[in-house]
Design a protein around this motif. Structure first.
Motif, short mmCIF file in Angstrom:
data_model
loop_
_atom_site.label_atom_id
_atom_site.label_comp_id
_atom_site.label_asym_id
_atom_site.label_seq_id
_atom_site.Cartn_x
_atom_site.Cartn_y
_atom_site.Cartn_z
N ILE A 63 0.85 -1.21 0.00
CA ILE A 63 0.00 0.00 0.00
C ILE A 63 0.88 1.25 0.00
CG2 ILE A 63 -1.64 1.34 1.40
CD1 ILE A 63 -2.80 -1.38 2.35
N VAL A 64 1.90 1.25 0.87
CA VAL A 64 2.78 2.43 0.97
C VAL A 64 3.49 2.65 -0.37
CG1 VAL A 64 4.86 3.32 2.09
CG2 VAL A 64 3.06 2.28 3.46
N ARG A 65 3.95 1.56 -0.99
CA ARG A 65 4.70 1.69 -2.25
C ARG A 65 3.81 2.32 -3.34
NH1 ARG A 65 6.70 -3.16 -1.95
NH2 ARG A 65 5.09 -4.09 -3.25
N VAL A 66 2.56 1.85 -3.44
CA VAL A 66 1.66 2.39 -4.48
C VAL A 66 1.39 3.86 -4.22
CG1 VAL A 66 -0.68 2.28 -5.40
CG2 VAL A 66 0.58 0.16 -4.98
N LEU A 67 1.08 4.21 -2.97
CA LEU A 67 0.75 5.60 -2.66
C LEU A 67 1.97 6.50 -2.83
CD1 LEU A 67 -1.57 5.08 0.45
CD2 LEU A 67 -2.25 5.46 -1.93
N ASP A 68 3.14 5.98 -2.46
CA ASP A 68 4.37 6.77 -2.54
C ASP A 68 4.67 7.18 -3.98
OD1 ASP A 68 6.44 7.97 -1.15
OD2 ASP A 68 7.81 6.27 -1.39
N GLU A 69 4.17 6.38 -4.92
CA GLU A 69 4.47 6.66 -6.34
C GLU A 69 3.46 7.61 -6.98
OE1 GLU A 69 4.83 2.81 -8.09
OE2 GLU A 69 6.83 2.51 -7.19
N ILE A 70 2.46 8.05 -6.24
CA ILE A 70 1.47 8.98 -6.82
C ILE A 70 1.99 10.39 -6.60
CG2 ILE A 70 -0.92 9.80 -6.73
CD1 ILE A 70 -1.73 6.97 -5.82
N PRO A 71 2.38 11.09 -7.69
CA PRO A 71 3.14 12.33 -7.53
C PRO A 71 2.43 13.41 -6.71
CG PRO A 71 3.12 11.63 -9.83
CD PRO A 71 2.19 10.72 -9.09
N HIS A 72 1.10 13.56 -6.85
CA HIS A 72 0.44 14.68 -6.18
C HIS A 72 0.21 14.45 -4.69
CE1 HIS A 72 -2.83 12.23 -8.05
NE2 HIS A 72 -3.37 12.36 -6.86
N LEU A 73 0.46 13.25 -4.18
CA LEU A 73 0.28 13.02 -2.73
C LEU A 73 1.45 13.60 -1.95
CD1 LEU A 73 -1.10 9.37 -2.46
CD2 LEU A 73 -2.36 11.53 -2.43
N GLY A 74 1.13 14.22 -0.82
CA GLY A 74 2.19 14.74 0.06
C GLY A 74 2.33 13.92 1.32
N VAL A 75 1.23 13.32 1.78
CA VAL A 75 1.22 12.66 3.09
C VAL A 75 0.43 11.36 3.03
CG1 VAL A 75 0.42 12.90 5.49
CG2 VAL A 75 1.42 14.87 4.33
N ILE A 76 0.98 10.34 3.70
CA ILE A 76 0.27 9.06 3.90
C ILE A 76 0.11 8.92 5.41
CG2 ILE A 76 0.32 6.56 3.54
CD1 ILE A 76 2.53 7.20 1.33
N ARG A 77 -1.13 8.83 5.86
CA ARG A 77 -1.37 8.80 7.31
C ARG A 77 -2.09 7.50 7.68
NH1 ARG A 77 -5.77 12.49 10.28
NH2 ARG A 77 -5.48 13.88 8.50
N PHE A 78 -1.60 6.80 8.70
CA PHE A 78 -2.24 5.57 9.17
C PHE A 78 -2.94 5.84 10.50
CE2 PHE A 78 0.81 3.90 6.21
CZ PHE A 78 0.18 2.80 5.67
N HIS A 79 -4.17 5.39 10.62
CA HIS A 79 -4.90 5.45 11.88
C HIS A 79 -4.97 4.04 12.45
CE1 HIS A 79 -7.28 9.47 11.43
NE2 HIS A 79 -5.97 9.62 11.35
#
Ligand code: SF4
Length: 349
Positions: A158-174
């Motif tokens: 999940i982190v790898r896929v989101l990390d590759e999306i250029p417009h995302l700045g933050v990935i937050r886990f609850h």
């Protein structure tokens, strides 16, 4: 081993004659208590704040008229399975509906622990595509359920896929895992969260007694991996509706490098009236907390407006307009009132 409804009597957490009551609750809402949390419960204390959070009670079968199956309106804002897009710049991504424990006050109690518990691979791909196609999305909040019940390999994916999306700045886990099932926070899990983008973890904790040595070690593993850790707390009658209890919890969190972020007013989930305080009571508590503890220990007291209208701060303002002077009256932490700006005639030399 996780305890289910039928295990609670043999584990000594309820009297055997309460098993029928517990089974009736379990037909409606999921039940699970981790060993770590069961070990904290004093079965001789019928007001134990840990038991109140995890051991079901017949009070959950009483549904108040204002209570809702979807109290914060997730469904209204869910364009594709697994995504909630309530605010322009951020989405929730829910890869699983499983949790290590089932909190008796949970705002998603109609869904958590129920089938289908995992987002199917095709639905996960659709959720990723939804995020990729919308450049206005800056932050993805991975929630559930509890995403930390997933194997590190799945989290890393999940982190790898989101990390590759250029417009995302933050990935937050609850997550509640670092507190209620800290053994899951292994070096492999911390490594799975490594990314180029900023990854934040927000842990859910409601009482100082939850901050065990194992929980502190779990948080330390995340912090040492370079992950900022924040906390969210639910204001709960019989658990933490006391300024001294909140103060002790927030001091404990800050001392383990966790910044208290939100104090949630309890949502209108079905069968949870016995947990809810009034808003005026919550405002009094946060005012008292401000007078007692450092600014680091002050989360924002918020309400998720029923119907899906988002979160708003609830703390009473310390500033009121003063029509006579054209200025303001400011109330200090002890209830003293002060003109702002001060009258020059009273200014100190
Ligand atoms: S861990 Fe969170 S999502 Fe799971 S039952 Fe508790 S409050 Fe609900």
């Amino acid at each position: 081993m996780t305890l289910r409804a039928d295990d609670l009597a043999s584990a000594g957490l309820i009297e055997p004659e309460r098993l029928d009551e517990i089974r009736r609750v379990a037909e409606e809402f999921s039940v699970a208590v981790t060993e770590d949390m069961a070990a904290l419960i004093d079965p001789g204390d019928d007001r134990d704040p840990i038991a109140a959070q995890f051991v079901p009670s017949a009070a959950e079968l009483a549904v108040a008229g204002e209570e809702l199956a979807d109290p914060i309106g997730d469904q209204r804002w869910s364009p594709v399975p697994g995504i909630v897009h309530r605010h322009r710049d951020r989405v929730l991504l829910k890869p699983t509906l499983l949790c290590p424990v089932y909190c008796r006050f949970c705002f998603r109690r109609e869904a958590v622990g129920k089938m289908p518990a995992m987002l199917e691979p095709a639905a996960l791909e659709q959720a990723y595509a939804y995020i990729r196609e919308r450049p206005e999305i800056w932050e993805v909040i991975v929630t559930g359920g509890d995403p930390f019940v997933l194997a590190p390999r799945r989290l890393a994916s999940i982190v790898r896929v989101l990390d590759e999306i250029p417009h995302l700045g933050v990935i937050r886990f609850h997550t509640r895992v670092p507190v209620v099932d800290p053994g899951r926070v292994t070096a492999a899990l911390a490594a799975a969260l490594t990314a180029e983008k900023a990854v934040y973890v927000v842990v859910h904790a409601n009482h100082l007694r939850e901050l065990t040595a194992a929980a502190k070690a779990a948080v330390t593993r995340l912090v040492r991996a370079g992950i900022p850790v924040l906390a969210q707390t639910v204001l709960l009658r019989g658990v933490n509706d006391d300024a001294a209890v909140l103060e002790a919890l927030f001091r404990g969190l800050v001392a383990m490098r966790v910044k208290p972020y939100y104090l949630h007013h309890a949502d209108l989930a079905r069968g949870t009236a016995h947990f809810r305080t009034g808003i005026a009571e919550g405002q009094r508590l946060v005012r008292s907390l401000r007078a007692r503890a450092s600014g680091l220990c002050q989360p924002t007291y918020v309400l998720d407006i029923p119907g899906g209208y988002g979160k708003v701060p609830l703390a009473a303002s310390a500033a009121a307009p003063d029509s006579a002077s054209g200025g303001w009256t400011i109330e200090d932490g002890d209830g003293g009132r002060h003109a702002y700006p001060p009258d020059p005639a009273n200014a100190k030399e």
